[in-house]
Every structure is written in structure tokens, then in C-alpha cells.
Write an enzyme that holds these catalytic residues in place. Structure first.
Site, mmCIF file in Angstrom:
data_model
loop_
_atom_site.group_PDB
_atom_site.id
_atom_site.type_symbol
_atom_site.label_atom_id
_atom_site.label_comp_id
_atom_site.label_asym_id
_atom_site.label_seq_id
_atom_site.Cartn_x
_atom_site.Cartn_y
_atom_site.Cartn_z
ATOM 1 N N ASN A 183 -11.171 -34.989 22.338
ATOM 2 C CA ASN A 183 -11.369 -33.610 22.775
ATOM 3 C C ASN A 183 -11.966 -33.539 24.173
ATOM 4 O O ASN A 183 -12.700 -34.422 24.608
ATOM 5 C CB ASN A 183 -12.290 -32.877 21.799
ATOM 6 C CG ASN A 183 -13.629 -33.576 21.632
ATOM 7 O OD1 ASN A 183 -13.703 -34.600 20.980
ATOM 8 N ND2 ASN A 183 -14.686 -33.037 22.234
ATOM 9 N N ASP A 188 -12.153 -28.559 19.097
ATOM 10 C CA ASP A 188 -12.578 -29.948 18.888
ATOM 11 C C ASP A 188 -11.575 -30.722 18.038
ATOM 12 O O ASP A 188 -11.950 -31.464 17.135
ATOM 13 C CB ASP A 188 -13.971 -30.019 18.241
ATOM 14 C CG ASP A 188 -14.428 -31.463 18.047
ATOM 15 O OD1 ASP A 188 -14.196 -32.282 18.943
ATOM 16 O OD2 ASP A 188 -14.980 -31.776 16.970
ATOM 17 N N VAL A 241 -23.436 -36.398 7.093
ATOM 18 C CA VAL A 241 -24.643 -36.318 7.911
ATOM 19 C C VAL A 241 -25.746 -35.521 7.226
ATOM 20 O O VAL A 241 -26.931 -35.822 7.381
ATOM 21 C CB VAL A 241 -24.343 -35.733 9.315
ATOM 22 C CG1 VAL A 241 -23.509 -36.677 10.133
ATOM 23 C CG2 VAL A 241 -23.691 -34.373 9.232
ATOM 24 N N GLU A 271 -17.528 -47.346 7.553
ATOM 25 C CA GLU A 271 -16.115 -47.027 7.764
ATOM 26 C C GLU A 271 -15.307 -48.305 7.972
ATOM 27 O O GLU A 271 -15.846 -49.403 8.084
ATOM 28 C CB GLU A 271 -15.965 -46.073 8.960
ATOM 29 C CG GLU A 271 -16.523 -44.691 8.658
ATOM 30 C CD GLU A 271 -16.321 -43.670 9.767
ATOM 31 O OE1 GLU A 271 -16.526 -42.469 9.502
ATOM 32 O OE2 GLU A 271 -15.971 -44.064 10.897
ATOM 33 N N GLY A 277 -18.454 -40.478 22.795
ATOM 34 C CA GLY A 277 -19.451 -39.651 23.465
ATOM 35 C C GLY A 277 -18.950 -38.374 24.093
ATOM 36 O O GLY A 277 -19.648 -37.774 24.915
ATOM 37 N N ALA A 278 -17.750 -37.900 23.718
ATOM 38 C CA ALA A 278 -17.247 -36.656 24.316
ATOM 39 C C ALA A 278 -18.167 -35.484 24.034
ATOM 40 O O ALA A 278 -18.233 -34.534 24.830
ATOM 41 C CB ALA A 278 -15.839 -36.353 23.793
ATOM 42 N N GLU A 279 -18.879 -35.514 22.907
ATOM 43 C CA GLU A 279 -19.797 -34.418 22.579
ATOM 44 C C GLU A 279 -21.003 -34.385 23.509
ATOM 45 O O GLU A 279 -21.812 -33.453 23.466
ATOM 46 C CB GLU A 279 -20.255 -34.528 21.119
ATOM 47 C CG GLU A 279 -19.302 -33.889 20.136
ATOM 48 C CD GLU A 279 -17.925 -34.560 20.148
ATOM 49 O OE1 GLU A 279 -16.928 -33.830 20.265
ATOM 50 O OE2 GLU A 279 -17.848 -35.787 20.039
ATOM 51 N N THR A 314 -12.614 -39.179 25.207
ATOM 52 C CA THR A 314 -12.935 -40.518 24.702
ATOM 53 C C THR A 314 -11.970 -40.892 23.575
ATOM 54 O O THR A 314 -11.306 -40.032 22.990
ATOM 55 C CB THR A 314 -14.382 -40.572 24.196
ATOM 56 O OG1 THR A 314 -14.578 -39.528 23.220
ATOM 57 C CG2 THR A 314 -15.379 -40.367 25.336
ATOM 58 N N THR A 359 -18.248 -47.041 18.606
ATOM 59 C CA THR A 359 -18.082 -47.051 17.152
ATOM 60 C C THR A 359 -16.722 -47.607 16.756
ATOM 61 O O THR A 359 -16.433 -47.765 15.584
ATOM 62 C CB THR A 359 -18.218 -45.630 16.578
ATOM 63 O OG1 THR A 359 -17.217 -44.782 17.167
ATOM 64 C CG2 THR A 359 -19.592 -45.046 16.861
ATOM 65 N N ARG A 373 -16.295 -48.947 12.966
ATOM 66 C CA ARG A 373 -15.001 -48.950 12.265
ATOM 67 C C ARG A 373 -14.390 -50.327 12.070
ATOM 68 O O ARG A 373 -13.279 -50.425 11.569
ATOM 69 C CB ARG A 373 -14.024 -48.001 12.981
ATOM 70 C CG ARG A 373 -14.532 -46.576 12.892
ATOM 71 C CD ARG A 373 -13.634 -45.522 13.488
ATOM 72 N NE ARG A 373 -14.309 -44.251 13.276
ATOM 73 C CZ ARG A 373 -15.216 -43.729 14.104
ATOM 74 N NH1 ARG A 373 -15.510 -44.344 15.235
ATOM 75 N NH2 ARG A 373 -15.824 -42.595 13.814
#
Length: 626
Positions: free
Chosen positions: A288, A330, A570, A82, A202-204, A268, A186, A136
Site C-alpha cells: 500500500n 490499505d 493483536v 507464520e 514498514g509502509a504504515e 513495501t 518479516t 514468515r
């Protein structure tokens, strides 16, 4: 005695302050000067306006069909690439996905690597990365005579490093994020004055988001501002939201959460920044809330999903506008911020910030105080919101597309990927048009309950994704669009469909062109006025980064990373088949592997392929023997 030492220290600091301020001003002025130069591309977004716009027009719509590859470079890595390279003073700086290698190439002979940095990282970072192992980009600081010019980079394992731009040697390194709790990096660093600004990911995994400023010369932390929690942690200014009290002011970082849920509440920020030297504000979006399951976190969940304007020196938030209170889908609001000076409908000149959000709305704010100017749908198929009330700033929800427990919500548009995601878009000030790469993806959403465990995914929803109403749902194509948008009128001058999401973003030029890469592996150029496709070239792998341009020895070049991956890739990258895997991406992009495969690098184009190797002797080995 201690009071005397303190006083002397304070006086010494005051005496040094003018020099420090002068050094910071010099570095900032130098960076602004470089960003205006045709020979350089020194920061993400090209300049502090983050408009990805170049005044170059050697390549234009009358001759763009003559574009040919001039040279290429393989990074040797397969995961998604990216962002875009940097070009500074005759060198190109290239970054990669994990393990976050960096290469410096001389533009006179890019076949020779001047230096390379290959950090050793904890491989455990890969297991807690949300959506591929992407990065990025890099940042550049021009030096001040004492500290050398620096290349700043983030690593997936949570470290930030400063490298000597001439030699690649590490000047300093600091840990910003803890992978043990799922916090990775990232984001592209962002340099303002004598500070480097770093977000978080890392919000997930239930990570509490924060933004940190480090001294660019030493790596010492200057300030850190959280997205959730007490006001002192959020660094809210005394006059926070004073011009828009209805957005909310004090006490809401805890008061809009149930109990201590804010401690694992997400927010985040891993997207793109902009900066206005006039207001001295850094603009960015928080992401989110966690978990995705909205039933588990009652309240508006401030200040996730928020556009912040923070003072670059102190980190104090002057304003915060929450776009999606109590997010249910999300719609991480970290997308690109683009600055422009335009006249509004009343003819009043205003300093604006435009932000296409994942929630399907493109927002324009007055960047001096956060006042909402416009909020329009990215596409007329957005159905989660009927509209946005410009007086209150609140979205008007359609309850049919809510995601409450014990309810399978169907045909939600946009999907969790948003109608816009991480792509860095562009703004043409001559036309007053924003060129936006759009996702056209909808979803079904079924929530479930789950406990929080540090370092493990904390989502609580099963997703199925598929093309939006304008796409081909039977064949899983028509997942993207590209559009030209006027933020003042709210009109779209033109829009075109694409087979897959336009994930990486766009670049506009004074040559009346809009460039962008596609997931199926093309670099394309369209007419800025009509959207007509004028040229395309098949690059080795799908593009999830954005193009950039520069001149070297009088020749204009256009460069783009290739390397499919990221969230849409992915399934291909990790060879997944379950359509709900990859947080729903595998099903949406099930056809992607029919059009491209993995592989990372850079392709650089020019008219007729003109470049350093027109002279075949460039880069040739020369024997010392006579």
C-alpha cells in the site's frame, strides 16, 4: 595504468564468468531437484511455482481420519508463528517470531536440537513492527562445494543472516532495513540461483519500499529496486510494459505523486514470491501507499499495489501491473503469487500467474509479459469495485465506498485486512483448482490528517471492522471462508464458511486433500472435490501459518506451526480492548480469545501417529558405565 588494470580486471571477470555461471546454475538445479523430492520442503510454497502442492498420497481422503500427532516441538515463544518449517536432507529447520530464533532438528530423533541460533536484537524493533512480531520463514541454499549449504533468515531489526546449515554458525550478516525510520523485516528470504531476494516492511510508517538481491555466498548487495521514485531507482527495463503500454511506462514513479511524496510513499513488499527459470523472472507484489489517508497523496501513486516481473540477474522490471491505482483502503498487494501452465478459454496454452489480492479481486496474468487474463471477485460481496476492465486493467470503483476526507464510509467490503491477506495458498494442477483461504471482513473508515515523523506510524484513518454480509455480525463470527477456484472459467467449485479468517493459507496434495489451519486452533482436511470436512485436530494455539508435508523413512508427515497472533491476533497478544486498536483488528476478532490462547511450536502428524518414537528407546540417555 588505470585503464590497463581495468582491462585486466575485466578479462579476469570474463574468464571466471563461466565458472560463476556454472556454480549458480548448479545451485539452482540442485534446489529445483530438492523441491521435487517427496522427502524435502526446501522453500516457501514447496517449489518455484509456489503452488504448495505435494504429489504425496500416502495420506488420502480414504484414511485421513487416522491422522494422529507423531511428535511436537515448542519454540518457547508466544507471539504469532507464520509460514512453515523447511525440511532438507533429514533435518527440519524451524523459525520463530521475534527474536527470530532458529532451530535445527534431526528427523530420526527430533527431541534433540542439533543446533540453535538466537540472535541478539535491538528491542526497539518491537515498537515499530506493524502487526505483531511475526516472521514468515527461512530459505535454503544448497552450497556449491566452496560455500557450505546455508539457511537464510531475516530479523525484525532489519538484518539478514546466513547460517551454516550443518552447524548453525553465522557465515555472514548484513543490514537491509533501518528500524530508526520504521523499516523492519518479516519476510521469508527467497533464493534464486546465487542470490537471496529480500523485501521490506514498514509502509504504515511511511517507509519507501524496495527489493534487494544479495550474493548468497557473501552477503554483498547485487541490486536494489524501489517501488517509487525515478526510473533509475525502479530499475525499469528499456522495454518495460512494452506489450501493455496502457499500464504505464516511464516517469510514473514520480509523476503520479505530488511533489516528493514518493519518498515516504510506502510500496513495501513483505509477502511471497514465485520464480520461473524459463522467463528468469521473479514475481512479487508491492504494498500500500503511505499514508492510508488518500487525500494526502493525490495521483495513481505508482508503483505501489503492483505485480512486478523482475529479471533475477539484474533486477530490471520487465512488466508492472498496478491493481489498485491510488489505493484508498490499505489493500497492500503483496499476496501470494502462484504459477501454472494452463489452456485459456481459446484453447491456447499459456504460462500464468494467479494472485488473490487484498482488494477482493483474484487476478490471473500471462507471466511472460504481464497481460491480464482474468480478474474475478473473491466473493460476490465485494463492493468497492463493480468489476475490472480487462482491456485497460482498471478497476471500476463504486464511489459510495470511497474514503475521502470529512466522510465516514460505512460497510466497505473488503476491510483493510482484505478478502485475502498473507496466507500462502495452493494450486492442484490435476484439478486446475486454486484453494484459497479467505477473509470475510468489512469495515467503516474515517480518515484524518497527520504529519510524517520518521519512525512513527503514518496511517491517518480510524477503522472499525466486523464480519462480512455472510457472517454473523451480531456475534462477530463468520469472518472467513475457504474456496476452490478455477482461474480460466472464473467459477468457484465449492466454498465453505469458517468462524474466523483463514489467515495462514492452504496446502493441496495428490491424496485429494486440502489442509489448512484455523485461528481458533484446528488443523483441518477437506475433500479437494467437494470441500467436505473429513478430519480436524485441535492444536495448542491458533494457526496463522500454512501446513507442509514430507516423507521420512517411508512415512508421510504433515506439519504446521501453532501460535496465534499476526494482525488478527493483536488484541489477544497485546491485551487490547478498544475495537479500533490494532488498525481495526481488535474489534473484528473480539471473540478470538474465547477459543484460543498464545503459545508457539510445531505439531507433526502421520497415519496412526507413526513416527520416530514408536521405538521407545529412540532418544534415551545411555550411560557410559558398564
Amino acid at each position: 595504468m588505470s585503464r590497463f588494470v581495468t582491462s585486466v580486471s575485466a578479462l579476469a571477470m570474463l574468464a571466471l564468468a563461466p565458472a560463476a555461471l556454472s556454480s549458480a546454475a548448479y545451485a539452482n538445479d540442485k534446489l529445483v531437484e530438492l523441491s521435487k523430492s517427496d522427502e524435502n520442503w526446501v522453500m516457501p510454497g514447496k517449489n518455484y511455482d509456489s503452488n504448495n502442492y505435494s504429489e504425496l498420497k500416502q495420506i488420502n481422503k480414504s484414511n485421513v481420519k487416522q491422522l494422529r500427532p507423531a511428535w511436537t516441538f515448542s519454540t518457547g515463544l508466544l507471539n504469532g508463528h507464520e509460514g512453515a518449517p523447511l525440511v532438507v536432507d533429514g533435518k527440519m529447520y524451524i523459525h520463530t517470531s521475534f527474536p527470530n530464533n532458529t532451530f535445527a532438528l534431526g528427523l530420526d530423533d527430533p527431541g534433540t536440537i542439533l543446533w540453535q541460533d538466537k540472535p541478539k536484537q535491538n528491542p526497539a524493533a518491537r515498537a515499530v513492527a506493524c502487526c505483531d512480531l511475526v516472521n514468515r520463514g527461512l530459505a535454503y541454499w544448497p552450497g556449491d562445494g566452496k560455500t557450505p549449504a546455508l539457511i537464510l533468515k531475516t530479523q525484525l531489526d532489519g538484518n539478514v543472516a546466513a547460517l551454516n546449515a550443518e552447524t548453525g554458525e553465522t557465515v555472514w550478516k548484513v543490514e537491509n532495513s533501518d528500524i530508526k525510520v520504521g523499516s523492519t523485516l518479516t519476510i521469508a528470504p527467497y533464493v534464486v540461483k546465487d542470490k537471496v531476494i529480500i523485501g521490506s516492511s514498514g509502509a504504515e510508517l511511511g517507509v519507501r519500499g524496495y527489493l534487494t538481491a544479495y550474493d548468497v555466498k557473501t552477503g554483498a548487495q547485487v541490486w536494489r529496486a524501489y517501488a517509487t521514485g525515478p526510473d533509475k531507482d525502479l530499475l525499469l527495463a528499456d522495454d518495460f510494459n512494452v506489450k501493455n503500454a496502457h499500464y504505464g511506462q516511464k516517469g510514473l514513479g514520480t509523476g503520479t505523486w505530488e511533489g516528493d511524496a514518493w519518498k515516504i510513499g510506502g510500496g513495501t513488499n513483505w509477502g511471497w514470491y514465485a520464480y520461473d527459470p524459463g522467463t528468469n523472472l521473479i514475481y512479487f507484489g508491492t504494498g500500500n501507499p503511505a499514508p492510508w489517508n488518500e487525500t494526502m497523496r493525490p495521483g495513481d501513486n505508482k508503483w505501489t499495489m503492483t505485480i512486478f516481473g523482475r529479471d533475477a540477474d539484474t533486477g530490471e522490471a520487465k512488466f508492472g501491473y498496478q491493481k489498485t491505482p491510488h489505493d484508498e483502503w490499505d489493500y497492500a498487494g503483496v499476496n501470494v503469487m502462484m504459477l501454472s501452465d494452463q489452456k485459456d478459454k481459446d484453447g491456447k496454452s499459456r504460462k500464468l500467474l494467479t494472485h488473490p489480492d487484498r482488494n477482493g479481486i483474484v487476478y490471473t496474468l500471462d507471466r511472460t509479459d504481464g497481460s491480464l487474463v482474468s480478474a474475478n471477485k473473491l466473493d460476490d460481496t465485494v463492493n468497492v469495485f463493480k468489476s475490472v476492465d480487462l482491456k485497460t486493467g482498471q478497476p471500476v470503483r463504486d464511489p459510495e465506498y470511497g474514503t475521502r476526507m470529512d466522510h465516514l464510509a460505512k460497510d466497505i467490503c473488503p476491510s483493510a485486512m482484505g478478502y485475502h491477506n498473507q496466507g500462502h495458498d495452493s494450486y492442484d494442477p490435476k484439478r486446475e483448482l486454486f484453494f484459497m483461504g479467505i477473509n470475510h471482513i468489512c469495515m467503516d473508515w474515517e480518515p484524518f490528517m497527520l504529519p510524517y515523523r520518521a519512525g512513527q506510524f503514518f496511517v491517518g484513518a480510524t477503522l472499525n471492522m466486523y464480519p462480512g454480509p455472510k457472517g454473523d455480525r451480531q456475534n462477530y463470527e463468520g469472518l472467513g471462508q475457504i474456496k476452490a477456484y478455477n482461474a480460466i472459467t472464473g467459477d468457484y467449485k465449492w466454498e465453505k464458511m469458517e468462524r474466523f479468517a483463514v489467515w495462514g493459507g492452504t496446502m493441496a496434495t495428490a491424496g485429494d486433500l486440502v489442509f489448512y489451519g484455523t485461528l481458533d486452533g484446528y488443523l483441518k482436511a477437506r475433500d479437494s472435490d467437494t470441500g467436505d470436512l473429513l478430519w480436524k485436530f485441535k492444536i495448542p494455539s491458533g494457526a496463522i501459518g500454512y501446513p507442509m508435508t514430507y516423507t521420512h523413512k517411508g512415512t508421510q508427515y504433515v506439519a504446521i506451526y501453532y501460535g496465534v497472533g499476526g494482525w488478527p491476533g493483536v488484541g489477544l497478544v497485546f491485551d487490547l480492548a478498544d475495537p479500533t486498536a490494532g488498525l481495526g483488528a481488535v474489534g473484528a476478532f473480539k471473540k478470538l480469545a474465547n477459543y484460543t490462547q498464545m503459545g508457539g511450536g510445531v505439531v507433526v502428524f502421520s497415519l496412526d501417529g507413526k513416527g520416530p518414537y514408536d521405538d521407545p528407546n529412540v532418544g534415551e540417555w545411555k550411560s557410559a558405565a558398564k
